[in-house]
Design a protein around this motif. Structure first.
Motif, PDB file in Angstrom:
ATOM      1  N   LEU A 206      32.157  67.762  48.498  1.00  0.00           N
ATOM      2  CA  LEU A 206      33.312  68.710  48.371  1.00  0.00           C
ATOM      3  C   LEU A 206      34.455  68.480  47.956  1.00  0.00           C
ATOM      4  O   LEU A 206      34.828  67.154  47.729  1.00  0.00           O
ATOM      5  CB  LEU A 206      33.533  69.153  49.887  1.00  0.00           C
ATOM      6  CG  LEU A 206      32.166  69.514  50.752  1.00  0.00           C
ATOM      7  CD1 LEU A 206      32.654  69.791  52.246  1.00  0.00           C
ATOM      8  CD2 LEU A 206      31.861  71.214  50.196  1.00  0.00           C
ATOM      9  N   ASN A 207      35.401  69.165  47.647  1.00  0.00           N
ATOM     10  CA  ASN A 207      36.709  68.922  46.911  1.00  0.00           C
ATOM     11  C   ASN A 207      37.658  68.344  47.863  1.00  0.00           C
ATOM     12  O   ASN A 207      37.260  68.052  49.331  1.00  0.00           O
ATOM     13  CB  ASN A 207      37.434  70.110  46.538  1.00  0.00           C
ATOM     14  CG  ASN A 207      37.700  71.068  47.624  1.00  0.00           C
ATOM     15  OD1 ASN A 207      37.169  70.999  48.703  1.00  0.00           O
ATOM     16  ND2 ASN A 207      38.741  72.332  47.158  1.00  0.00           N
TER      17      ASN A 207
ATOM     18  N   THR B  70      36.594  72.450  51.140  1.00  0.00           N
ATOM     19  CA  THR B  70      36.190  73.962  50.810  1.00  0.00           C
ATOM     20  C   THR B  70      35.581  74.439  49.901  1.00  0.00           C
ATOM     21  O   THR B  70      35.130  75.359  49.894  1.00  0.00           O
ATOM     22  CB  THR B  70      37.738  74.554  50.920  1.00  0.00           C
ATOM     23  OG1 THR B  70      38.508  74.179  49.678  1.00  0.00           O
ATOM     24  CG2 THR B  70      38.671  74.322  52.112  1.00  0.00           C
ATOM     25  N   ARG B  71      35.282  73.379  48.748  1.00  0.00           N
ATOM     26  CA  ARG B  71      34.714  73.784  47.570  1.00  0.00           C
ATOM     27  C   ARG B  71      33.408  72.989  47.192  1.00  0.00           C
ATOM     28  O   ARG B  71      33.975  71.585  47.259  1.00  0.00           O
ATOM     29  CB  ARG B  71      35.507  74.311  46.685  1.00  0.00           C
ATOM     30  CG  ARG B  71      36.667  75.270  47.010  1.00  0.00           C
ATOM     31  CD  ARG B  71      37.695  75.131  45.791  1.00  0.00           C
ATOM     32  NE  ARG B  71      37.251  75.795  44.615  1.00  0.00           N
ATOM     33  CZ  ARG B  71      37.543  76.907  44.140  1.00  0.00           C
ATOM     34  NH1 ARG B  71      38.457  77.654  44.687  1.00  0.00           N
ATOM     35  NH2 ARG B  71      37.142  77.034  42.877  1.00  0.00           N
ATOM     36  N   ARG B  72      32.321  73.206  46.941  1.00  0.00           N
ATOM     37  CA  ARG B  72      31.311  72.553  46.755  1.00  0.00           C
ATOM     38  C   ARG B  72      31.437  72.023  45.181  1.00  0.00           C
ATOM     39  O   ARG B  72      31.695  72.715  44.176  1.00  0.00           O
ATOM     40  CB  ARG B  72      29.794  72.901  46.737  1.00  0.00           C
ATOM     41  CG  ARG B  72      28.841  71.895  46.440  1.00  0.00           C
ATOM     42  CD  ARG B  72      27.625  72.429  47.145  1.00  0.00           C
ATOM     43  NE  ARG B  72      27.474  72.364  48.554  1.00  0.00           N
ATOM     44  CZ  ARG B  72      27.780  71.229  49.166  1.00  0.00           C
ATOM     45  NH1 ARG B  72      27.098  70.276  48.554  1.00  0.00           N
ATOM     46  NH2 ARG B  72      27.780  71.395  50.536  1.00  0.00           N
ATOM     47  N   ARG B  73      31.171  70.606  44.916  1.00  0.00           N
ATOM     48  CA  ARG B  73      31.098  69.941  43.396  1.00  0.00           C
ATOM     49  C   ARG B  73      29.818  69.384  43.001  1.00  0.00           C
ATOM     50  O   ARG B  73      29.226  68.677  43.927  1.00  0.00           O
ATOM     51  CB  ARG B  73      32.213  68.827  43.312  1.00  0.00           C
ATOM     52  CG  ARG B  73      33.787  69.671  43.460  1.00  0.00           C
ATOM     53  CD  ARG B  73      34.792  68.877  43.381  1.00  0.00           C
ATOM     54  NE  ARG B  73      36.044  69.405  43.463  1.00  0.00           N
ATOM     55  CZ  ARG B  73      37.378  68.885  43.174  1.00  0.00           C
ATOM     56  NH1 ARG B  73      37.251  67.677  43.076  1.00  0.00           N
ATOM     57  NH2 ARG B  73      38.374  69.667  43.075  1.00  0.00           N
TER      58      ARG B  73
ATOM     59  N   HIS C  74      40.479  74.979  38.644  1.00  0.00           N
ATOM     60  CA  HIS C  74      38.906  75.107  38.450  1.00  0.00           C
ATOM     61  C   HIS C  74      38.467  76.477  38.510  1.00  0.00           C
ATOM     62  O   HIS C  74      37.534  77.058  38.159  1.00  0.00           O
ATOM     63  CB  HIS C  74      38.139  74.367  39.753  1.00  0.00           C
ATOM     64  CG  HIS C  74      38.314  72.977  39.559  1.00  0.00           C
ATOM     65  ND1 HIS C  74      37.682  71.919  40.377  1.00  0.00           N
ATOM     66  CD2 HIS C  74      39.083  72.361  38.646  1.00  0.00           C
ATOM     67  CE1 HIS C  74      37.819  70.765  40.055  1.00  0.00           C
ATOM     68  NE2 HIS C  74      38.829  70.493  38.955  1.00  0.00           N
ATOM     69  N   ASP C  75      39.508  77.543  39.051  1.00  0.00           N
ATOM     70  CA  ASP C  75      39.049  78.870  38.946  1.00  0.00           C
ATOM     71  C   ASP C  75      39.457  79.536  37.548  1.00  0.00           C
ATOM     72  O   ASP C  75      39.203  80.559  37.461  1.00  0.00           O
ATOM     73  CB  ASP C  75      39.975  79.653  39.951  1.00  0.00           C
ATOM     74  CG  ASP C  75      39.242  79.416  41.476  1.00  0.00           C
ATOM     75  OD1 ASP C  75      37.927  79.084  41.590  1.00  0.00           O
ATOM     76  OD2 ASP C  75      40.022  79.486  42.553  1.00  0.00           O
TER      77      ASP C  75
ATOM     78  N   GLU D  60      37.904  77.775  33.412  1.00  0.00           N
ATOM     79  CA  GLU D  60      37.302  77.376  34.353  1.00  0.00           C
ATOM     80  C   GLU D  60      36.622  76.073  34.424  1.00  0.00           C
ATOM     81  O   GLU D  60      36.153  75.443  33.260  1.00  0.00           O
ATOM     82  CB  GLU D  60      36.064  78.568  34.796  1.00  0.00           C
ATOM     83  CG  GLU D  60      36.681  80.024  35.174  1.00  0.00           C
ATOM     84  CD  GLU D  60      37.267  80.796  34.082  1.00  0.00           C
ATOM     85  OE1 GLU D  60      37.738  81.788  34.222  1.00  0.00           O
ATOM     86  OE2 GLU D  60      37.270  80.331  32.731  1.00  0.00           O
TER      87      GLU D  60
ATOM     88  N   GLU E 196      32.692  72.791  39.243  1.00  0.00           N
ATOM     89  CA  GLU E 196      32.187  73.507  40.350  1.00  0.00           C
ATOM     90  C   GLU E 196      31.290  74.708  40.055  1.00  0.00           C
ATOM     91  O   GLU E 196      31.461  75.746  40.754  1.00  0.00           O
ATOM     92  CB  GLU E 196      33.657  73.921  40.931  1.00  0.00           C
ATOM     93  CG  GLU E 196      34.766  73.018  41.650  1.00  0.00           C
ATOM     94  CD  GLU E 196      35.609  73.455  42.593  1.00  0.00           C
ATOM     95  OE1 GLU E 196      35.885  74.607  42.578  1.00  0.00           O
ATOM     96  OE2 GLU E 196      36.427  72.490  42.953  1.00  0.00           O
ATOM     97  N   THR E 197      30.747  74.699  38.944  1.00  0.00           N
ATOM     98  CA  THR E 197      29.843  75.516  38.415  1.00  0.00           C
ATOM     99  C   THR E 197      28.318  74.949  38.939  1.00  0.00           C
ATOM    100  O   THR E 197      27.828  73.963  38.435  1.00  0.00           O
ATOM    101  CB  THR E 197      29.691  75.466  36.842  1.00  0.00           C
ATOM    102  OG1 THR E 197      31.103  76.042  36.578  1.00  0.00           O
ATOM    103  CG2 THR E 197      28.728  76.643  36.464  1.00  0.00           C
TER     104      THR E 197
END
Length: 325
Positions: A28-29, A33-36, A269-270, A287, A291-292
């Motif tokens: 996670l970051n 909150t976000r998967r890597r 990253h967005d 992007e 995180e893809t």
């Protein structure tokens, strides 16, 4: 305008951002909150490279927009090995790669180490900012110039804490961020003050003066200039927490020069995009690969014509047409 399409582009280039490869399990970051997808990022780079190399007209060069390996490599003593694996993938084709430095490069290596490494692509430069500032310009085609900027010229990263450079940056950031952990932003989410974190940085006066001279020359020669940086510089092209510390100074310089057509960055990253109507400059934030998830991708190929750039995106990166002012 259609005639330009029929004749084909003047040149093409590939773009990819925030690969952040590490030979570790998904995680996670910083805010959890976000998967890597650390290992998968190398596979996505391979797919991007194969797409570029197998195209009817391979790109003239690639822009790697920074954060090529993840900071976790440093914790595992794997910085050099991880970098070798990613650069080996890039080297399987003969295309030039222009490497931008981001915060994760500086988590893994000092500035002096980076200057001696294969991530110093200033060997491909036509002009350089000088000293240990990693900023340079190159011309892939007559009438077109690209400028690679050093967004961590003023930074807490990659320099000794007892150095004048560190102390100057520390004094600056503490005017805006009083948190004990400087990776935590100073204020609420929507404020531009959020940019004053340790993982961001800024542009020195020396670098800005050099950029101003490059753009003045390009104005005179009626060239079209694209500027490349890890950190975005327009608030409408990114979230506030990803902006360069002194983005206003950079924008002020851009506004004084008619030659600038595009500013390309990573870090957010967005991704993001904004056309600055007052200057005609396109601000494109790409992007992130990291995180893809597997089965998708995040890279693009840009075809450059006399009057526009056309980005053909893959996966999370959308197609977009960037008309020159």
């Amino acid at each position: 305008m259609d005639d330009f399409r029929e004749q084909g582009p003047l040149f093409t280039f590939g773009v990819i951002a925030d690969i952040q490869y590490a030979d570790i399990d998904d995680g996670l970051n910083f805010t959890q909150t976000r998967r890597r997808f650390y290992r998968n990022s190398l596979q996505l780079l391979k797919e991007a490279r194969e797409t570029w190399s197998q195209s009817a007209t391979p790109p003239n060069f690639i822009l790697q927009l920074g954060d090529i390996i993840d900071g976790f490599n440093k914790d595992h003593g794997a910085s050099s090995g991880a970098l070798d694996r990613v650069l080996e993938e890039f080297s399987l084709d003969s295309m030039d790669v222009h490497h931008v430095w981001g915060n994760h490069e500086l988590y893994n290596f000092t500035r002096s180490e980076l200057l001696k490494s294969r991530l110093n692509s200033a060997v491909l430069a036509d002009g350089r900012a000088g000293g240990d500032i990693y900023a340079y310009s190159f011309s892939p085609f007559p009438g077109f110039t690209f400028v690679v900027l050093d967004a961590y010229d003023v930074s807490l990263l990659g320099v000794e804490e007892d150095s004048l450079r560190y102390q100057s940056a520390f004094t600056f950031i503490k005017q805006h961020n009083n948190n004990e952990d400087l990776n935590c932003p100073p204020v609420e989410f929507d404020s531009l003050e959020q940019r004053f974190t340790k993982f961001n940085g800024g542009f020195s006066v020396t670098q800005l003066d050099w950029l101003n001279r490059v753009l003045s020359s390009a104005d005179k020669e009626q060239e079209k200039v694209s500027i490349v940086s890890h950190l975005p510089v327009h608030p409408c092209s990114t979230t506030p927490i990803c902006l360069a510390w002194n983005f206003e100074e950079l924008l002020s310089i851009i506004q004084r020069h008619s030659s600038v057509v595009c500013f390309i960055a990573g870090h957010d990253h967005d991704g993001g995009y904004y056309w600055d109507e007052s200057t005609g400059v396109h601000h494109l934030t790409l992007e992130a690969v990291i995180e893809t998830p597997p089965g998708n991708n995040a890279f693009g190929t840009v075809s450059v014509y006399e009057d526009r750039m056309v980005l053909k995106g893959t996966g999370r990166v959308s197609d977009i047409e960037l008309l020159f002012p």
